[in-house]
Design an enzyme around this catalytic site. Structure first.
Site, mmCIF file in Angstrom:
data_model
loop_
_atom_site.group_PDB
_atom_site.id
_atom_site.type_symbol
_atom_site.label_atom_id
_atom_site.label_comp_id
_atom_site.label_asym_id
_atom_site.label_seq_id
_atom_site.Cartn_x
_atom_site.Cartn_y
_atom_site.Cartn_z
ATOM 1 N N SER A 185 0.809 -1.210 0.000
ATOM 2 C CA SER A 185 0.000 0.000 0.000
ATOM 3 C C SER A 185 0.846 1.265 0.000
ATOM 4 C CB SER A 185 -0.968 -0.027 1.187
ATOM 5 O OG SER A 185 -1.876 1.059 1.124
ATOM 6 N N HIS A 186 0.729 2.064 1.042
ATOM 7 C CA HIS A 186 1.392 3.366 1.120
ATOM 8 C C HIS A 186 2.790 3.277 1.713
ATOM 9 C CE1 HIS A 186 -0.661 2.391 4.812
ATOM 10 N NE2 HIS A 186 0.104 3.239 5.459
ATOM 11 N N LYS B 31 -11.301 0.411 -1.197
ATOM 12 C CA LYS B 31 -11.233 1.863 -1.290
ATOM 13 C C LYS B 31 -10.566 2.234 -2.608
ATOM 14 C CE LYS B 31 -7.354 1.781 2.047
ATOM 15 N NZ LYS B 31 -7.546 0.468 2.663
ATOM 16 N N ASP C 287 -5.316 3.033 -3.675
ATOM 17 C CA ASP C 287 -6.595 2.967 -2.969
ATOM 18 C C ASP C 287 -6.814 4.124 -1.998
ATOM 19 O OD1 ASP C 287 -4.846 2.210 -0.956
ATOM 20 O OD2 ASP C 287 -5.788 0.270 -0.555
ATOM 21 N N ARG C 288 -5.845 5.024 -1.872
ATOM 22 C CA ARG C 288 -6.017 6.179 -0.992
ATOM 23 C C ARG C 288 -5.986 7.467 -1.795
ATOM 24 N NH1 ARG C 288 -3.784 4.705 4.762
ATOM 25 N NH2 ARG C 288 -3.733 2.434 4.604
ATOM 26 N N ASP D 194 -1.877 6.892 -3.504
ATOM 27 C CA ASP D 194 -0.777 6.216 -2.819
ATOM 28 C C ASP D 194 -0.186 5.094 -3.649
ATOM 29 O OD1 ASP D 194 -2.929 4.439 -2.593
ATOM 30 O OD2 ASP D 194 -2.181 3.628 -0.702
ATOM 31 N N ASP E 196 -0.610 1.806 -3.999
ATOM 32 C CA ASP E 196 -1.424 0.849 -4.747
ATOM 33 C C ASP E 196 -2.727 1.451 -5.254
ATOM 34 O OD1 ASP E 196 -2.550 1.017 -2.179
ATOM 35 O OD2 ASP E 196 -3.289 -1.035 -2.236
#
Length: 542
Positions: A112-113, A375, A280-281, A276, A278
């Site tokens: 992710s982030h 998300k 999703d943010r 971010d 991947d």
């Protein structure tokens, strides 16, 4: 030919809120990735002949683990693997791909982030057939299998060319390399009024989007610059890099400081956004106005009817417990349910599948809807663009009018990163023990109304999740929440969430730190953060 490889279990493969995340060096240990992937395959049923989606955010080790996973999928009986070209699939695009291909599930290779690179982080997450993260009963089964695994299955086959679209065979299993962007971009075009946004662009509307050298670059180039007509250069850092260009791909005011400074400057465009690692943010900043993720959720929900995909209204709004209650006030006015869940997108999946909620969000910059089961950073950006185009208003106008109508939840999150695990655990244990004695006590001008450890009973299946964070609620609607994050790869991250409600007609445009000063002091006194951790200030404030 299927080959069975003997292995030894690793004790540290317990999935967190979003799969297994560790340092790259940990994943490079012999059989480490293979053990976890085999444990996923052993924990799920219906593999024979099924479709599996595989993709990731392009970080270091992404391509290598995809090749491993393809060979293991063939050995475990899957009939087809769908993989994004270059190994790329944003997390929301992977969710969409699982759904439209009616796949059994998917492996999303991402942390992710978190930072990427040979000395940084990697991760593997399993998403189920609805496109969402595996629920706790599945991750618990995966973890149980990792503790006693003794062998994994693979085939002897050469690596496939991940950059060549088309279909190849691996030990009798079809492997399809697909455009990672097209299906997702088409979905966005069905949800939003691209013509209205493009007309605003023609009229001089400007934006800046920072893809942070991460996965959303290709998606943003296609949607923002090609389909909506924003000029070349609107998308910054738009090429995914294995180390994210040395950036920390977390869209907050610390790691997207350059975008923030641009948006607060004299020649700011109308709208600024970032996503971010991947995809999703999201981070949303108007000219001269930063919008917190909690406020963004509330404002998007209040205005979603302006987008074609949501014109018929919302069924409900869901938020994670640490997210501010701003969205609850919108739900109350709309006459729809508001749900408070533990942190982790998987808790929204049942609500979305049951048609009980339409829009969901988390304070950690994650917002999404029932279009997928993750998300979705670009989705949130496009909904904001649709609202701005439909109203002709600025982000600042939208925010001010929203607060004047609903009141304002001043909000901040303080992160204490890399805390020694023993110290963090001791802090939380002492805090939990003190909760029964807090109601009625005063801390400065604040009086505790209630204090508890948050537990959640899923309204769709009755399952209960306990110990999801410690809450201290003050009279008047303010609160502080303490929890340990499950997204890091070393030590512990203590997160402290501070919230003060100011009703409509009150003081609605003050600096957030000033409005939260009393709550910040109370949080320290209640939890003894400095005493337990030695930290006198948070590492990151968002």
């Amino acid at each position: 030919m299927i080959r069975t490889v003997s292995t030894q279990a690793y004790p540290d493969q317990k999935p967190g809120t979003s799969g297994l995340r560790k340092k790259v060096r940990v994943f490079q240990q012999p059989h480490y990735a293979e053990n976890f992937i085999q444990s996923v395959f052993d924990a799920i049923e219906g593999k024979t002949g099924a479709t599996l989606v595989i993709g990731g955010d392009g970080r270091f080790l992404n391509r290598e683990v995809i090749q491993v996973a393809i060979r293991m999928a063939a050995a475990n009986g899957f009939g087809r693997v769908v993989v994004g070209r270059g190994g790329i699939l944003s997390t929301p695009a992977a969710s969409n791909m699982i759904r439209i291909r009616e796949a059994l599930g998917g492996l999303v290779l991402s942390a992710s982030h978190n930072p990427g690179g040979p000395d940084e982080d990697f991760g593997i997450k399993y998403n189920i057939a609805n496109g969402g993260p595996a629920p706790e009963k599945v991750t618990e089964a995966i973890y149980a299998r990792t503790r006693d695994i003794a062998e994994y299955r693979t085939v002897d086959a050469p690596d496939i060319d991940l950059d060549a679209p088309g279909e190849v065979q691996v030990a009798g299993m079809a492997v399809e390399v697909v455009d990672p962007v097209a299906d997702y971009a088409d979905l966005m075009e069905r949800l939003f009024d691209f013509a209205a946004i493009a007309q605003a662009v023609d009229g001089g509307f400007r934006m800046a989007f920072d893809a942070m050298s991460a996965v959303t670059g290709p998606y943003a180039h296609e949607i923002l610059e090609r389909r909506l007509g924003f000029p070349a250069g609107t998308v910054r850092n738009g090429t995914p890099l294995p180390d994210f260009g040395g950036h920390h791909p977390d869209p907050n005011l610390v790691h997207a400081a350059e975008l923030y400074e641009l948006m607060m400057g004299p020649d700011a465009p109308d709208f600024g956004a970032a996503s971010d690692g991947d995809g999703d943010r999201n981070l949303v900043i108007g000219r001269g106005r930063f919008v917190t993720p909690s406020d963004s959720l509330a404002m998007l929900a209040a205005n979603a009817h302006l987008a074609p995909g949501y014109a018929s209204g919302l069924k409900g709004i869901a938020r994670s417990m640490p997210t501010s209650a701003a969205a609850d006030r919108v739900a109350a006015e709309l006459g729809i349910p508001a749900y408070e869940t533990p942190t982790g997108w998987k808790f929204f999946g049942n609500l979305l599948d049951a048609g009980m909620a339409t829009i969901c969000g988390e304070e950690s910059a994650g917002t999404g809807s029932d279009h997928v089961r993750e998300k979705d950073g670009l989705w949130a950006v496009l909904l904001w663009l649709n609202i701005l185009a439909a109203t002709g208003k600025s982000v600042d106008q939208i925010a001010r009018e929203h607060w004047a109508r609903f009141g304002r939840n001043y909000y901040a999150r303080h992160d204490y990163e890399g805390v020694e695990t023993e110290r963090a655990d001791a802090l939380m244990a002492a805090l939990r023990a003190s909760l029964p004695s807090l109601p009625g006590r005063s801390f400065g001008p604040l009086t505790v109304e209630a204090a508890d450890e948050f537990a959640y009973e899923d309204p769709t299946d009755g399952s209960v999740s306990r110990n999801q964070g410690s809450r201290v609620l003050f009279r008047g609607g303010s609160r502080v929440v303490f929890r340990l994050s499950g997204t890091g790869t070393s030590g512990a991250t203590l997160r402290v969430y501070l919230e003060r409600y100011e009703p409509a007609g009150g003081d609605l445009d003050r600096d957030t730190p000033d409005m939260l000063r009393d709550i910040t002091a109370a949080a320290e006194e209640i939890a003894g953060i400095e005493r337990h951790t030695g930290r006198t200030a948070p590492d990151v404030v968002t």
